[in-house]
Design a protein around this motif. Structure first.
Motif, short mmCIF file in Angstrom:
data_model
loop_
_atom_site.label_atom_id
_atom_site.label_comp_id
_atom_site.label_asym_id
_atom_site.label_seq_id
_atom_site.Cartn_x
_atom_site.Cartn_y
_atom_site.Cartn_z
N ASN A 39 0.99 -1.48 0.10
CA ASN A 39 -0.21 -0.21 -0.21
C ASN A 39 0.93 1.21 0.21
OD1 ASN A 39 1.03 0.92 2.78
ND2 ASN A 39 -0.59 -1.02 3.32
N LYS A 69 -4.84 -0.89 -9.29
CA LYS A 69 -6.03 0.00 -8.51
C LYS A 69 -6.88 -1.18 -8.32
CE LYS A 69 -9.23 3.78 -8.49
NZ LYS A 69 -9.97 5.08 -8.91
N GLY A 72 -10.79 1.71 -4.91
CA GLY A 72 -10.38 2.94 -4.67
C GLY A 72 -9.36 2.74 -4.21
N ARG A 73 -8.78 2.04 -4.16
CA ARG A 73 -7.32 2.03 -3.15
C ARG A 73 -5.94 1.56 -4.66
NH1 ARG A 73 -6.00 0.36 2.59
NH2 ARG A 73 -4.71 1.94 2.37
N LEU A 74 -4.89 1.99 -4.49
CA LEU A 74 -3.69 1.87 -4.85
C LEU A 74 -2.49 0.79 -4.43
CD1 LEU A 74 -2.61 5.15 -6.98
CD2 LEU A 74 -4.39 3.46 -7.56
#
Length: 93
Positions: A39, A69, A72-74
């Protein structure tokens, strides 16, 4: 399968409806099936505390591997980040 046979290919015959058998060949995997994702906070730690804006500028410029992706997170692939860090270290070397 015993521990001594773990690295070897093995054939297993199973009964089948009708007049034959089915032969299944068990093989070693050719590569690891796990992929660790980092993360953003973990990426910052690996990159020595580099700032958020600097990381996104480096991604846009192609200096840091692009994230994946999910929702909604990378996330960044750990193996790609490690390769990047090793290349940067050897370039300064």
């Amino acid at each position: 399968m015993t521990s001594e046979n773990m690295g070897k290919k093995a054939a297993v015959c199973l009964p089948w409806r009708g007049s034959g058998t089915v032969k299944i060949l068990l093989c070693e995997p050719t590569r690891s099936t796990t992929m660790r994702l980092l993360n953003f906070n973990e990426l910052q730690t690996v990159l020595g505390g580099r700032g958020r804006t600097t990381i996104y500028r480096d991604v846009a410029a192609g200096r840091i591997p692009a994230p994946i992706k999910i929702g909604g997170r990378l996330y960044w692939r750990e193996d790609e980040v490690e390769t990047f860090v090793e290349e940067m270290a050897s370039a300064q070397g």
